[in-house]
Design a protein around this motif. Structure first.
Motif, PDB file in Angstrom:
ATOM      1  N   GLN A  49      28.516  18.332 -35.344  1.00 48.35           N
ATOM      2  CA  GLN A  49      28.326  19.579 -34.619  1.00 48.35           C
ATOM      3  C   GLN A  49      26.907  19.664 -34.062  1.00 48.35           C
ATOM      4  OE1 GLN A  49      31.007  21.654 -34.238  1.00 48.35           O
ATOM      5  NE2 GLN A  49      32.091  20.103 -35.391  1.00 48.35           N
ATOM      6  N   PHE A  63      30.263  26.902 -29.865  1.00 54.64           N
ATOM      7  CA  PHE A  63      30.350  25.548 -29.328  1.00 54.64           C
ATOM      8  C   PHE A  63      30.768  24.540 -30.410  1.00 54.64           C
ATOM      9  CE2 PHE A  63      27.566  27.498 -26.154  1.00 54.64           C
ATOM     10  CZ  PHE A  63      28.197  27.086 -24.983  1.00 54.64           C
ATOM     11  N   LYS A  64      31.466  25.012 -31.420  1.00 52.65           N
ATOM     12  CA  LYS A  64      31.976  24.109 -32.445  1.00 52.65           C
ATOM     13  C   LYS A  64      32.909  23.081 -31.805  1.00 52.65           C
ATOM     14  CE  LYS A  64      34.233  24.090 -36.983  1.00 52.65           C
ATOM     15  NZ  LYS A  64      34.885  24.917 -38.029  1.00 52.65           N
ATOM     16  N   ASP A  85      32.103  20.981 -29.689  1.00 54.17           N
ATOM     17  CA  ASP A  85      31.667  20.717 -28.318  1.00 54.17           C
ATOM     18  C   ASP A  85      30.258  20.129 -28.337  1.00 54.17           C
ATOM     19  OD1 ASP A  85      34.036  21.914 -27.336  1.00 54.17           O
ATOM     20  OD2 ASP A  85      33.112  23.891 -27.513  1.00 54.17           O
ATOM     21  N   SER A  86      29.841  19.596 -27.205  1.00 55.56           N
ATOM     22  CA  SER A  86      28.482  19.053 -27.069  1.00 55.56           C
ATOM     23  C   SER A  86      27.854  19.620 -25.803  1.00 55.56           C
ATOM     24  CB  SER A  86      28.521  17.521 -27.004  1.00 55.56           C
ATOM     25  OG  SER A  86      29.068  16.978 -28.182  1.00 55.56           O
ATOM     26  N   PRO A  87      27.430  20.879 -25.853  1.00 55.59           N
ATOM     27  CA  PRO A  87      26.894  21.499 -24.642  1.00 55.59           C
ATOM     28  C   PRO A  87      25.535  20.944 -24.242  1.00 55.59           C
ATOM     29  CG  PRO A  87      26.580  22.951 -26.513  1.00 55.59           C
ATOM     30  CD  PRO A  87      27.407  21.798 -27.003  1.00 55.59           C
ATOM     31  N   LEU A  90      23.588  27.300 -22.016  1.00 54.95           N
ATOM     32  CA  LEU A  90      24.313  26.192 -22.616  1.00 54.95           C
ATOM     33  C   LEU A  90      25.657  26.037 -21.911  1.00 54.95           C
ATOM     34  CD1 LEU A  90      22.941  28.053 -25.164  1.00 54.95           C
ATOM     35  CD2 LEU A  90      23.466  25.915 -26.333  1.00 54.95           C
ATOM     36  N   ASP A 119      29.128  23.381 -21.597  1.00 55.20           N
ATOM     37  CA  ASP A 119      29.884  22.220 -22.047  1.00 55.20           C
ATOM     38  C   ASP A 119      30.291  21.418 -20.811  1.00 55.20           C
ATOM     39  OD1 ASP A 119      31.980  20.450 -22.853  1.00 55.20           O
ATOM     40  OD2 ASP A 119      32.197  21.634 -24.672  1.00 55.20           O
ATOM     41  N   LYS A 128      34.301  21.170 -20.480  1.00 54.37           N
ATOM     42  CA  LYS A 128      35.143  22.368 -20.495  1.00 54.37           C
ATOM     43  C   LYS A 128      34.483  23.474 -19.685  1.00 54.37           C
ATOM     44  CE  LYS A 128      36.638  21.383 -25.237  1.00 54.37           C
ATOM     45  NZ  LYS A 128      36.624  21.894 -26.628  1.00 54.37           N
ATOM     46  N   LYS A 155      33.167  26.231 -20.249  1.00 58.29           N
ATOM     47  CA  LYS A 155      32.671  26.969 -21.394  1.00 58.29           C
ATOM     48  C   LYS A 155      31.156  27.035 -21.302  1.00 58.29           C
ATOM     49  CE  LYS A 155      33.697  27.085 -26.361  1.00 58.29           C
ATOM     50  NZ  LYS A 155      34.326  26.338 -27.470  1.00 58.29           N
ATOM     51  N   HIS A 172      28.450  33.958 -33.709  1.00 58.37           N
ATOM     52  CA  HIS A 172      27.899  33.224 -32.578  1.00 58.37           C
ATOM     53  C   HIS A 172      26.546  32.582 -32.851  1.00 58.37           C
ATOM     54  CE1 HIS A 172      30.692  36.148 -30.532  1.00 58.37           C
ATOM     55  NE2 HIS A 172      31.119  34.989 -30.110  1.00 58.37           N
TER      56      HIS A 172
END
Length: 402
Positions: free
Chosen positions: A71, A96-97, A99-101, A113, A115, A118, A120, A390
Protein backbone atom coordinates in the motif's frame (compact mmCIF):
# COMPACT_ATOMS: atom_id res chain seq x y z
CA UNK A 1 -4.80 47.13 44.08
CA UNK A 2 -5.96 45.48 40.91
CA UNK A 3 -3.73 45.93 37.89
CA UNK A 4 -5.33 47.68 34.90
CA UNK A 5 -6.40 45.30 32.17
CA UNK A 6 -4.36 45.64 29.01
CA UNK A 7 -5.80 44.45 25.71
CA UNK A 8 -4.04 44.27 22.38
CA UNK A 9 -5.89 45.51 19.30
CA UNK A 10 -7.58 42.62 17.50
CA UNK A 11 -5.69 43.42 14.27
CA UNK A 12 -2.37 43.02 16.11
CA UNK A 13 -3.56 39.79 17.73
CA UNK A 14 -4.45 38.37 14.29
CA UNK A 15 -1.08 39.48 12.93
CA UNK A 16 0.71 37.62 15.74
CA UNK A 17 -1.47 34.52 15.35
CA UNK A 18 -0.86 34.42 11.58
CA UNK A 19 2.80 33.60 12.31
CA UNK A 20 1.91 30.40 14.21
CA UNK A 21 1.97 26.85 12.78
CA UNK A 22 -1.27 25.42 11.40
CA UNK A 23 -1.34 22.79 14.15
CA UNK A 24 -1.44 25.51 16.82
CA UNK A 25 -4.12 27.47 14.96
CA UNK A 26 -6.24 24.34 14.69
CA UNK A 27 -6.11 23.96 18.48
CA UNK A 28 -6.94 27.65 18.97
CA UNK A 29 -10.16 27.29 16.96
CA UNK A 30 -11.94 26.47 20.21
CA UNK A 31 -10.75 29.59 22.07
CA UNK A 32 -13.61 31.73 20.80
CA UNK A 33 -15.95 32.03 17.81
CA UNK A 34 -14.21 35.19 16.61
CA UNK A 35 -10.84 33.47 16.35
CA UNK A 36 -12.39 30.46 14.65
CA UNK A 37 -14.13 32.58 12.01
CA UNK A 38 -11.08 34.85 11.56
CA UNK A 39 -8.82 31.89 10.81
CA UNK A 40 -11.07 31.04 7.84
CA UNK A 41 -10.95 34.44 6.16
CA UNK A 42 -8.94 34.75 2.90
CA UNK A 43 -6.88 37.58 4.43
CA UNK A 44 -5.72 35.50 7.42
CA UNK A 45 -5.13 32.38 5.30
CA UNK A 46 -3.00 34.42 2.88
CA UNK A 47 -1.01 36.09 5.69
CA UNK A 48 -0.31 32.75 7.34
CA UNK A 49 0.84 31.16 4.08
CA UNK A 50 3.11 34.06 3.13
CA UNK A 51 4.66 34.06 6.62
CA UNK A 52 5.48 30.37 6.11
CA UNK A 53 6.86 31.18 2.66
CA UNK A 54 8.99 34.05 3.95
CA UNK A 55 10.41 31.94 6.78
CA UNK A 56 10.92 28.90 4.53
CA UNK A 57 8.81 26.62 6.74
CA UNK A 58 9.14 23.75 4.28
CA UNK A 59 7.61 20.36 5.09
CA UNK A 60 8.76 17.13 3.45
CA UNK A 61 6.79 13.99 2.58
CA UNK A 62 8.40 10.82 1.28
CA UNK A 63 6.03 8.75 -0.87
CA UNK A 64 6.65 5.04 -0.27
CA UNK A 65 5.11 1.59 -0.76
CA UNK A 66 4.74 -0.81 2.18
CA UNK A 67 6.63 -4.05 1.53
CA UNK A 68 4.06 -6.20 3.36
CA UNK A 69 0.73 -4.70 2.27
CA UNK A 70 1.95 -3.12 -0.99
CA UNK A 71 0.00 0.00 0.00
CA UNK A 72 1.08 3.56 -0.69
CA UNK A 73 1.87 5.70 2.35
CA UNK A 74 3.74 8.90 3.20
CA UNK A 75 6.51 9.41 5.71
CA UNK A 76 6.53 12.93 7.11
CA UNK A 77 10.12 13.97 7.78
CA UNK A 78 11.36 16.31 10.47
CA UNK A 79 12.02 19.61 8.75
CA UNK A 80 15.29 20.46 10.44
CA UNK A 81 18.70 19.31 9.24
CA UNK A 82 20.05 18.87 12.77
CA UNK A 83 17.29 16.29 13.35
CA UNK A 84 18.71 14.36 10.39
CA UNK A 85 15.34 14.48 8.63
CA UNK A 86 14.03 11.55 10.67
CA UNK A 87 10.55 10.17 10.05
CA UNK A 88 8.08 11.85 12.43
CA UNK A 89 4.94 10.00 11.38
CA UNK A 90 3.54 7.81 8.64
CA UNK A 91 0.33 8.80 6.86
CA UNK A 92 -1.97 6.32 5.13
CA UNK A 93 -4.77 7.22 2.72
CA UNK A 94 -7.31 4.36 2.68
CA UNK A 95 -9.16 5.92 -0.27
CA UNK A 96 -6.24 4.79 -2.43
CA UNK A 97 -6.00 1.30 -0.94
CA UNK A 98 -4.77 -1.17 -3.58
CA UNK A 99 -3.88 1.79 -5.83
CA UNK A 100 -0.62 3.57 -6.65
CA UNK A 101 -1.51 7.23 -7.12
CA UNK A 102 0.89 9.79 -8.50
CA UNK A 103 1.38 12.98 -6.47
CA UNK A 104 1.24 16.45 -8.01
CA UNK A 105 1.81 19.85 -6.38
CA UNK A 106 2.25 21.35 -3.91
CA UNK A 107 0.29 24.49 -4.66
CA UNK A 108 -0.47 26.73 -1.67
CA UNK A 109 0.13 23.76 0.61
CA UNK A 110 -2.23 21.45 -1.29
CA UNK A 111 -1.33 18.17 -2.99
CA UNK A 112 -3.23 16.36 -5.73
CA UNK A 113 -3.24 12.56 -5.96
CA UNK A 114 -4.31 10.76 -9.14
CA UNK A 115 -4.42 7.06 -9.90
CA UNK A 116 -2.95 6.59 -13.40
CA UNK A 117 -4.99 3.45 -14.09
CA UNK A 118 -8.39 4.57 -12.75
CA UNK A 119 -10.62 7.63 -12.84
CA UNK A 120 -9.79 8.25 -9.20
CA UNK A 121 -8.39 11.50 -7.80
CA UNK A 122 -8.29 13.63 -4.65
CA UNK A 123 -6.96 16.94 -3.33
CA UNK A 124 -5.35 16.84 0.10
CA UNK A 125 -4.17 19.46 2.58
CA UNK A 126 -1.55 17.62 4.70
CA UNK A 127 -1.52 20.43 7.28
CA UNK A 128 -5.25 20.48 8.08
CA UNK A 129 -5.83 16.83 7.03
CA UNK A 130 -8.68 18.01 4.82
CA UNK A 131 -9.30 15.53 2.01
CA UNK A 132 -11.51 16.05 -1.03
CA UNK A 133 -12.44 13.23 -3.41
CA UNK A 134 -12.86 14.51 -6.95
CA UNK A 135 -15.89 13.41 -8.98
CA UNK A 136 -15.33 10.98 -11.84
CA UNK A 137 -15.12 12.42 -15.31
CA UNK A 138 -18.35 12.65 -17.31
CA UNK A 139 -16.49 13.35 -20.56
CA UNK A 140 -17.42 10.99 -23.36
CA UNK A 141 -14.76 8.80 -24.94
CA UNK A 142 -14.90 9.14 -28.75
CA UNK A 143 -15.13 6.11 -31.06
CA UNK A 144 -12.10 5.11 -33.11
CA UNK A 145 -12.45 4.10 -36.75
CA UNK A 146 -9.53 2.24 -38.29
CA UNK A 147 -9.33 2.95 -42.04
CA UNK A 148 -6.86 0.08 -42.46
CA UNK A 149 -9.17 -2.46 -40.82
CA UNK A 150 -12.31 -0.65 -42.06
CA UNK A 151 -14.13 -1.02 -38.76
CA UNK A 152 -14.72 0.73 -35.45
CA UNK A 153 -12.44 -0.55 -32.72
CA UNK A 154 -13.30 -1.47 -29.13
CA UNK A 155 -12.15 0.76 -26.26
CA UNK A 156 -9.81 -1.52 -24.31
CA UNK A 157 -8.20 0.75 -21.71
CA UNK A 158 -8.25 4.30 -20.32
CA UNK A 159 -5.19 5.62 -18.47
CA UNK A 160 -4.21 8.92 -16.85
CA UNK A 161 -0.42 9.05 -16.94
CA UNK A 162 0.52 12.73 -16.74
CA UNK A 163 -1.04 15.60 -14.84
CA UNK A 164 -0.48 18.84 -12.96
CA UNK A 165 -2.15 20.79 -10.18
CA UNK A 166 -2.17 24.56 -9.84
CA UNK A 167 -4.00 27.82 -9.19
CA UNK A 168 -5.81 30.22 -11.51
CA UNK A 169 -5.45 33.67 -9.93
CA UNK A 170 -7.88 35.21 -12.43
CA UNK A 171 -10.81 33.17 -11.16
CA UNK A 172 -9.43 32.29 -7.70
CA UNK A 173 -9.74 28.61 -8.59
CA UNK A 174 -7.64 25.49 -8.13
CA UNK A 175 -7.40 23.28 -11.21
CA UNK A 176 -6.18 19.81 -12.15
CA UNK A 177 -5.11 18.99 -15.69
CA UNK A 178 -4.52 15.41 -16.82
CA UNK A 179 -3.66 13.67 -20.09
CA UNK A 180 -5.88 10.72 -20.98
CA UNK A 181 -4.69 7.85 -23.17
CA UNK A 182 -7.40 5.76 -24.86
CA UNK A 183 -6.34 2.33 -26.12
CA UNK A 184 -8.47 0.72 -28.84
CA UNK A 185 -8.25 -2.82 -30.23
CA UNK A 186 -10.04 -4.98 -32.75
CA UNK A 187 -11.89 -7.36 -30.44
CA UNK A 188 -12.29 -9.91 -33.24
CA UNK A 189 -8.53 -10.46 -33.56
CA UNK A 190 -6.69 -12.92 -31.35
CA UNK A 191 -3.61 -10.70 -31.03
CA UNK A 192 -4.91 -7.24 -31.77
CA UNK A 193 -2.63 -4.31 -32.49
CA UNK A 194 -3.36 -1.39 -30.16
CA UNK A 195 -4.38 2.01 -31.50
CA UNK A 196 -4.14 5.13 -29.36
CA UNK A 197 -6.14 8.32 -29.03
CA UNK A 198 -5.54 11.17 -26.59
CA UNK A 199 -7.68 13.60 -24.63
CA UNK A 200 -6.93 16.34 -22.08
CA UNK A 201 -9.25 16.95 -19.12
CA UNK A 202 -9.36 19.96 -16.80
CA UNK A 203 -10.94 19.93 -13.34
CA UNK A 204 -12.15 23.07 -11.56
CA UNK A 205 -12.50 23.06 -7.77
CA UNK A 206 -14.90 26.01 -8.01
CA UNK A 207 -17.34 24.11 -10.26
CA UNK A 208 -16.32 20.67 -8.92
CA UNK A 209 -16.39 19.22 -12.43
CA UNK A 210 -14.22 18.10 -15.34
CA UNK A 211 -14.25 19.42 -18.90
CA UNK A 212 -12.38 18.51 -22.06
CA UNK A 213 -9.91 20.98 -23.59
CA UNK A 214 -8.04 20.79 -26.94
CA UNK A 215 -5.16 18.32 -26.95
CA UNK A 216 -1.70 19.73 -27.87
CA UNK A 217 0.51 18.26 -30.58
CA UNK A 218 3.05 17.17 -27.96
CA UNK A 219 2.59 14.81 -25.01
CA UNK A 220 4.57 14.72 -21.75
CA UNK A 221 7.35 12.15 -21.92
CA UNK A 222 8.62 12.14 -18.32
CA UNK A 223 7.26 12.99 -14.88
CA UNK A 224 8.93 16.02 -13.24
CA UNK A 225 10.61 15.73 -9.84
CA UNK A 226 8.02 16.64 -7.21
CA UNK A 227 6.26 19.81 -8.32
CA UNK A 228 5.79 21.05 -11.90
CA UNK A 229 3.75 24.20 -11.18
CA UNK A 230 5.17 27.75 -10.95
CA UNK A 231 3.17 31.01 -10.82
CA UNK A 232 0.13 29.85 -12.77
CA UNK A 233 2.06 27.72 -15.29
CA UNK A 234 2.53 23.92 -15.36
CA UNK A 235 5.51 22.30 -17.10
CA UNK A 236 6.39 18.88 -18.52
CA UNK A 237 9.32 17.57 -20.52
CA UNK A 238 8.51 16.50 -24.07
CA UNK A 239 10.37 16.18 -27.34
CA UNK A 240 10.38 15.52 -31.03
CA UNK A 241 12.42 13.34 -33.39
CA UNK A 242 14.07 9.91 -33.08
CA UNK A 243 17.12 8.94 -30.99
CA UNK A 244 20.00 10.85 -32.61
CA UNK A 245 17.67 13.51 -33.99
CA UNK A 246 15.75 13.84 -30.74
CA UNK A 247 15.19 17.41 -29.59
CA UNK A 248 14.10 18.10 -26.04
CA UNK A 249 11.24 20.53 -25.49
CA UNK A 250 9.20 21.85 -22.56
CA UNK A 251 5.42 21.71 -22.77
CA UNK A 252 3.69 24.37 -20.66
CA UNK A 253 0.07 25.05 -19.74
CA UNK A 254 -1.32 28.35 -18.48
CA UNK A 255 -3.99 27.76 -15.82
CA UNK A 256 -5.49 31.20 -16.52
CA UNK A 257 -6.05 31.21 -20.29
CA UNK A 258 -6.04 27.38 -20.48
CA UNK A 259 -3.60 27.35 -23.41
CA UNK A 260 -0.56 25.15 -24.15
CA UNK A 261 2.83 26.45 -25.30
CA UNK A 262 6.15 24.91 -26.34
CA UNK A 263 9.52 26.09 -25.00
CA UNK A 264 12.98 24.88 -26.07
CA UNK A 265 15.25 23.11 -23.63
CA UNK A 266 18.50 25.13 -23.74
CA UNK A 267 21.63 23.67 -25.28
CA UNK A 268 23.38 23.52 -21.90
CA UNK A 269 22.34 19.88 -21.86
CA UNK A 270 24.90 18.87 -24.45
CA UNK A 271 24.13 15.66 -26.34
CA UNK A 272 20.56 15.16 -25.17
CA UNK A 273 20.27 11.34 -25.38
CA UNK A 274 23.31 11.00 -23.10
CA UNK A 275 21.84 13.09 -20.27
CA UNK A 276 18.87 12.98 -17.94
CA UNK A 277 17.07 16.32 -17.69
CA UNK A 278 14.60 16.36 -14.79
CA UNK A 279 12.34 19.39 -14.46
CA UNK A 280 11.56 20.59 -10.93
CA UNK A 281 10.77 23.69 -8.90
CA UNK A 282 13.70 25.32 -7.09
CA UNK A 283 13.15 28.31 -4.79
CA UNK A 284 9.93 29.21 -6.59
CA UNK A 285 11.36 29.03 -10.13
CA UNK A 286 11.39 26.41 -12.87
CA UNK A 287 14.61 24.43 -12.77
CA UNK A 288 16.30 21.51 -14.48
CA UNK A 289 18.71 19.09 -12.90
CA UNK A 290 21.03 17.57 -15.50
CA UNK A 291 23.12 14.42 -15.04
CA UNK A 292 24.64 11.74 -17.32
CA UNK A 293 22.70 8.59 -18.04
CA UNK A 294 25.64 6.20 -17.80
CA UNK A 295 28.57 6.94 -15.50
CA UNK A 296 29.96 5.32 -12.36
CA UNK A 297 30.48 8.63 -10.57
CA UNK A 298 27.49 10.86 -11.27
CA UNK A 299 27.71 14.65 -11.35
CA UNK A 300 24.71 17.00 -11.20
CA UNK A 301 24.16 20.46 -12.65
CA UNK A 302 21.23 22.58 -11.47
CA UNK A 303 19.92 25.20 -13.89
CA UNK A 304 17.16 27.69 -13.05
CA UNK A 305 15.24 29.99 -15.40
CA UNK A 306 14.24 33.56 -14.66
CA UNK A 307 12.17 35.37 -17.32
CA UNK A 308 13.37 32.90 -19.95
CA UNK A 309 17.07 33.14 -19.07
CA UNK A 310 18.71 29.95 -17.74
CA UNK A 311 21.60 30.21 -15.29
CA UNK A 312 23.60 27.47 -13.56
CA UNK A 313 23.04 27.54 -9.79
CA UNK A 314 25.62 24.97 -8.80
CA UNK A 315 27.43 21.79 -9.80
CA UNK A 316 27.87 18.66 -7.69
CA UNK A 317 30.86 16.70 -8.92
CA UNK A 318 31.39 12.95 -8.95
CA UNK A 319 29.12 11.40 -6.32
CA UNK A 320 29.83 7.68 -6.29
CA UNK A 321 26.93 5.25 -6.04
CA UNK A 322 24.14 7.79 -6.58
CA UNK A 323 21.64 6.95 -9.31
CA UNK A 324 18.78 9.43 -9.07
CA UNK A 325 17.88 12.80 -7.52
CA UNK A 326 14.68 13.00 -5.47
CA UNK A 327 14.37 16.76 -4.97
CA UNK A 328 15.37 19.65 -2.78
CA UNK A 329 14.70 20.47 0.86
CA UNK A 330 15.65 23.62 2.74
CA UNK A 331 18.59 25.80 1.75
CA UNK A 332 19.42 23.83 -1.38
CA UNK A 333 19.85 20.45 0.35
CA UNK A 334 19.54 17.78 -2.33
CA UNK A 335 17.91 14.41 -1.55
CA UNK A 336 19.20 11.48 -3.61
CA UNK A 337 18.65 7.77 -4.07
CA UNK A 338 21.70 5.50 -4.24
CA UNK A 339 22.29 2.14 -5.92
CA UNK A 340 20.92 0.37 -2.82
CA UNK A 341 17.75 2.50 -3.00
CA UNK A 342 18.65 4.25 0.25
CA UNK A 343 17.92 7.96 0.75
CA UNK A 344 20.94 10.25 0.93
CA UNK A 345 21.35 13.96 1.61
CA UNK A 346 23.86 16.23 -0.11
CA UNK A 347 24.50 19.31 2.02
CA UNK A 348 25.02 22.18 -0.43
CA UNK A 349 26.78 24.35 2.18
CA UNK A 350 29.39 21.78 3.24
CA UNK A 351 29.43 19.65 0.05
CA UNK A 352 29.02 16.58 2.27
CA UNK A 353 27.01 13.47 1.46
CA UNK A 354 25.39 11.42 4.20
CA UNK A 355 22.92 8.57 4.46
CA UNK A 356 19.71 9.42 6.28
CA UNK A 357 18.24 7.12 8.91
CA UNK A 358 15.22 6.21 6.81
CA UNK A 359 14.88 2.46 6.61
CA UNK A 360 13.72 1.63 3.10
CA UNK A 361 14.90 -1.98 3.00
CA UNK A 362 11.36 -3.23 3.74
CA UNK A 363 9.75 -1.01 1.12
CA UNK A 364 8.25 -2.41 -2.05
CA UNK A 365 9.27 -0.66 -5.30
CA UNK A 366 12.09 1.14 -3.47
CA UNK A 367 13.23 2.62 -6.79
CA UNK A 368 9.88 4.45 -6.95
CA UNK A 369 10.36 6.53 -3.77
CA UNK A 370 9.54 10.20 -4.37
CA UNK A 371 9.94 13.40 -2.35
CA UNK A 372 7.28 16.12 -2.05
CA UNK A 373 7.84 19.50 -0.39
CA UNK A 374 5.02 21.80 0.74
CA UNK A 375 4.40 24.82 2.94
CA UNK A 376 1.82 24.69 5.72
CA UNK A 377 -1.48 26.19 4.68
CA UNK A 378 -5.01 26.81 5.96
CA UNK A 379 -6.51 26.75 2.44
CA UNK A 380 -9.93 25.08 2.42
CA UNK A 381 -10.96 22.66 -0.31
CA UNK A 382 -14.55 21.87 0.76
CA UNK A 383 -13.54 18.35 1.68
CA UNK A 384 -13.78 15.96 4.61
CA UNK A 385 -11.68 16.74 7.67
CA UNK A 386 -10.26 14.48 10.37
CA UNK A 387 -12.01 11.36 9.11
CA UNK A 388 -9.90 8.23 9.59
CA UNK A 389 -11.69 6.67 6.66
CA UNK A 390 -9.54 8.92 4.46
CA UNK A 391 -6.49 10.01 6.49
CA UNK A 392 -4.73 7.83 9.09
CA UNK A 393 -1.65 9.18 10.92
CA UNK A 394 0.65 6.87 12.86
CA UNK A 395 3.69 8.02 14.90
CA UNK A 396 6.92 6.52 13.62
CA UNK A 397 8.57 3.89 15.82
CA UNK A 398 11.74 5.43 17.19
CA UNK A 399 13.62 2.13 17.25
CA UNK A 400 13.40 1.47 13.53
CA UNK A 401 12.24 4.87 12.25
CA UNK A 402 10.17 3.15 9.60
Amino acid sequence: MQRPRFELPEALVMEILSKLPVKSLTRFNCVCKYWCSSFQTPHFISNNYHNNLENNHLNLLLSRCDGNTFQLYFSQLSNEKYQNYKVKQNIHLPFFKNDSPSVYGACHGLLCLLDPSKDKAAIWNPSTREFKILPPSSIQRPPYFSPFEETYLTLYDVSFNDAAFGFDSKTDDYKVIRFVTLTFVNSEEQYPHPHFMYQVELYSLRSNSWKEIPCPDYKPTETPLGNNYVDGICYWKTGTGAYLDFRGLILSFDMGNEKFSILPIPEFVGSFPEYHVDLLVFNGSLGAIVYPRERIDTSFDLWVTNEGVWTKQFNIKSISGVVHPLGFGKNGDLFLRDTNDEVLLFDASTQELKELEINTYLDHFRFDISLHAYLESLVHINGIQEIEKHVICQPARDASNE
